[in-house]
Scaffold this active site. Structure first.
Site, PDB file in Angstrom:
ATOM      1  N   SER A   9       0.850  -1.194   0.000  1.00 24.59           N
ATOM      2  CA  SER A   9       0.000   0.000   0.000  1.00 24.59           C
ATOM      3  C   SER A   9       0.883   1.240   0.000  1.00 24.59           C
ATOM      4  O   SER A   9       1.688   1.444   0.912  1.00 24.59           O
ATOM      5  CB  SER A   9      -0.889   0.018   1.242  1.00 24.59           C
ATOM      6  N   HIS A  34      -1.194  -1.352  -4.300  1.00 20.22           N
ATOM      7  CA  HIS A  34      -2.472  -1.013  -3.661  1.00 20.22           C
ATOM      8  C   HIS A  34      -2.511   0.495  -3.395  1.00 20.22           C
ATOM      9  O   HIS A  34      -1.584   1.049  -2.797  1.00 20.22           O
ATOM     10  CB  HIS A  34      -2.571  -1.787  -2.345  1.00 20.22           C
ATOM     11  N   ASP A  36      -4.730   3.565  -1.746  1.00 18.73           N
ATOM     12  CA  ASP A  36      -5.795   3.865  -0.783  1.00 18.73           C
ATOM     13  C   ASP A  36      -6.315   5.279  -0.984  1.00 18.73           C
ATOM     14  O   ASP A  36      -5.632   6.251  -0.660  1.00 18.73           O
ATOM     15  CB  ASP A  36      -5.244   3.724   0.635  1.00 18.73           C
ATOM     16  N   MET A  38      -8.870   8.101   0.101  1.00 18.16           N
ATOM     17  CA  MET A  38      -9.656   8.460   1.299  1.00 18.16           C
ATOM     18  C   MET A  38     -10.197   9.874   1.160  1.00 18.16           C
ATOM     19  O   MET A  38      -9.461  10.777   0.740  1.00 18.16           O
ATOM     20  CB  MET A  38      -8.768   8.388   2.533  1.00 18.16           C
ATOM     21  N   HIS A  67      -8.367   1.073  -3.925  1.00 16.61           N
ATOM     22  CA  HIS A  67      -9.296   0.851  -2.801  1.00 16.61           C
ATOM     23  C   HIS A  67      -9.958   2.181  -2.478  1.00 16.61           C
ATOM     24  O   HIS A  67      -9.320   3.071  -1.906  1.00 16.61           O
ATOM     25  CB  HIS A  67      -8.465   0.308  -1.622  1.00 16.61           C
ATOM     26  N   MET A  69     -12.050   4.410  -0.375  1.00 18.62           N
ATOM     27  CA  MET A  69     -12.688   4.647   0.937  1.00 18.62           C
ATOM     28  C   MET A  69     -13.353   6.001   0.868  1.00 18.62           C
ATOM     29  O   MET A  69     -12.945   6.969   1.507  1.00 18.62           O
ATOM     30  CB  MET A  69     -11.618   4.579   2.038  1.00 18.62           C
ATOM     31  N   MET A 142     -11.409  -5.938   5.379  1.00 15.20           N
ATOM     32  CA  MET A 142     -10.611  -5.027   6.214  1.00 15.20           C
ATOM     33  C   MET A 142     -10.325  -5.712   7.546  1.00 15.20           C
ATOM     34  O   MET A 142     -11.230  -6.174   8.243  1.00 15.20           O
ATOM     35  CB  MET A 142     -11.364  -3.724   6.480  1.00 15.20           C
ATOM     36  N   ASP A 181      -6.652  -6.646   4.190  1.00 12.74           N
ATOM     37  CA  ASP A 181      -6.007  -5.330   4.243  1.00 12.74           C
ATOM     38  C   ASP A 181      -5.989  -4.799   5.673  1.00 12.74           C
ATOM     39  O   ASP A 181      -7.038  -4.570   6.264  1.00 12.74           O
ATOM     40  CB  ASP A 181      -6.810  -4.373   3.340  1.00 12.74           C
TER      41      ASP A 181
HETATM   42  C1  DX5 Z   1      -6.219   1.299   5.714  1.00  8.60           C
HETATM   43  C2  DX5 Z   1      -5.742   1.035   4.308  1.00  8.60           C
HETATM   44  C3  DX5 Z   1      -4.668   0.041   4.234  1.00  8.60           C
HETATM   45  C4  DX5 Z   1      -3.402   0.436   4.954  1.00  8.60           C
HETATM   46  C5  DX5 Z   1      -2.598  -0.786   5.267  1.00  8.60           C
HETATM   47  O1  DX5 Z   1      -7.320   2.141   5.685  1.00  8.60           O
HETATM   48  O2  DX5 Z   1      -6.813   0.566   3.526  1.00  8.60           O
HETATM   49  O3  DX5 Z   1      -4.388  -0.338   2.905  1.00  8.60           O
HETATM   50  O4  DX5 Z   1      -2.632   1.345   4.228  1.00  8.60           O
HETATM   51  O5  DX5 Z   1      -1.505  -0.388   6.016  1.00  8.60           O
HETATM   52  P1  DX5 Z   1      -0.817  -1.338   7.089  1.00  8.60           P
HETATM   53  O6  DX5 Z   1      -0.246  -2.500   6.364  1.00  8.60           O
HETATM   54  O7  DX5 Z   1       0.218  -0.451   7.701  1.00  8.60           O
HETATM   55  O8  DX5 Z   1      -1.891  -1.741   8.071  1.00  8.60           O
HETATM   56 ZN    ZN Z   2      -6.406  -0.377   1.524  1.00 11.76          ZN
END
Ligand code: DX5
Ligand code: ZN
Length: 222
Positions: A9, A34, A36, A38, A67, A69, A142, A181
């Site tokens: 990620s 990956h 993320d 947000m 991903h 969010m 998750m 994840d």
């Molecule tokens: C959390 C993200 C993850 C996160 C994982 O909201 O969706 O992808 O970056 O990070 P680690 O491996 O540090 O938990």
């Molecule tokens: Zn993620």
């Protein structure tokens, strides 16, 4: 399907060098990247949007696993597909029209064979999406509350993954990939794989290490 898919990620990388960081983890053996996204609304943090996905797309050729969010992800699906997403995952909790969302990803992304994923928060039961199983290529469980990297793995997800595998194994038309994840480390990835996961997101453990290759190998073989 054989072997673990390891997807670092980028949330935990140096954002000032995100393209080089993506290249570095791919050279170190990452299977996917990956990303993320947000919005500060669905989760209490803001990361980046489609232009950053596009910048990463230009720097690596492995699959980009995006991903989302974000609330009402249907508003931005085309932007992320145009930016180069190969897997585009929405949260079941974030849309009122899950089937429409998934269909739109597959239809709009058809020429590049873009895959549709669903993600669920730690407390969300799998029956929230089992009615649309045929429309899903990937399920992202998750194992932390989404929003931040570096959180602790929530072990209750293991039972949920095991039950889900029983439900989807031996389906006549195949099954979606199972991805996990949050909080994945070399010391716990084995039990997550044993529960039935195929693919693993790892952020802080990879980008917090000074040897990306050794960490990715440890995730693959532990
Ligand atoms: C959390 C993200 C993850 C996160 C994982 O909201 O969706 O992808 O970056 O990070 P680690 O491996 O540090 O938990
Ligand atoms: Zn993620």
């Amino acid at each position: 399907m054989s072997g673990r898919i390891i997807a670092p990620s980028m949330l935990s990388c140096d954002f000032g060098r995100i393209a080089e960081e993506a290249q570095a983890v791919v050279e170190a053996g990452a299977d996917w990247i990956h990303l993320d996204v947000m919005d500060g609304c669905f989760v209490p943090n803001i990361s980046f949007g489609a232009p950053i996905v596009e910048a990463v797309r230009r720097s690596v050729s492995v699959p980009l696993d995006v991903h989302l969010m974000i609330e009402q992800p249907e508003r931005y699906l085309e932007d992320f597909i145009d930016a180069g997403a190969d897997y585009l995952t929405v949260h079941v909790e974030a849309t009122r029209h899950l089937h429409r969302c998934l269909s739109h990803i597959r239809e709009y992304g058809d020429s590049r064979n873009v895959k549709a994923g669903v993600s669920l928060n730690p407390h969300t039961p799998t029956h929230a999406f089992t009615d649309v199983l045929d429309d899903i290529d990937l399920v992202l469980f998750m194992s932390v509350n989404p929003g931040f990297g570096g959180q602790k793995f929530i072990p209750q997800v293991l039972e949920k993954i095991k039950e889900f595998r029983v439900l989807i194994d031996n389906r006549p038309n195949g099954r979606p990939l199972v991805m996990v994840d949050g909080g994945i480390k070399p010391h716990n990835i084995g039990q997550v794989a044993d529960a039935g996961a195929d693919a693993f997101v790892a952020g802080s453990v990879v980008f917090g290490s000074d040897d990306y290759r050794a960490t990715i190998e440890a995730l693959r073989n532990s």
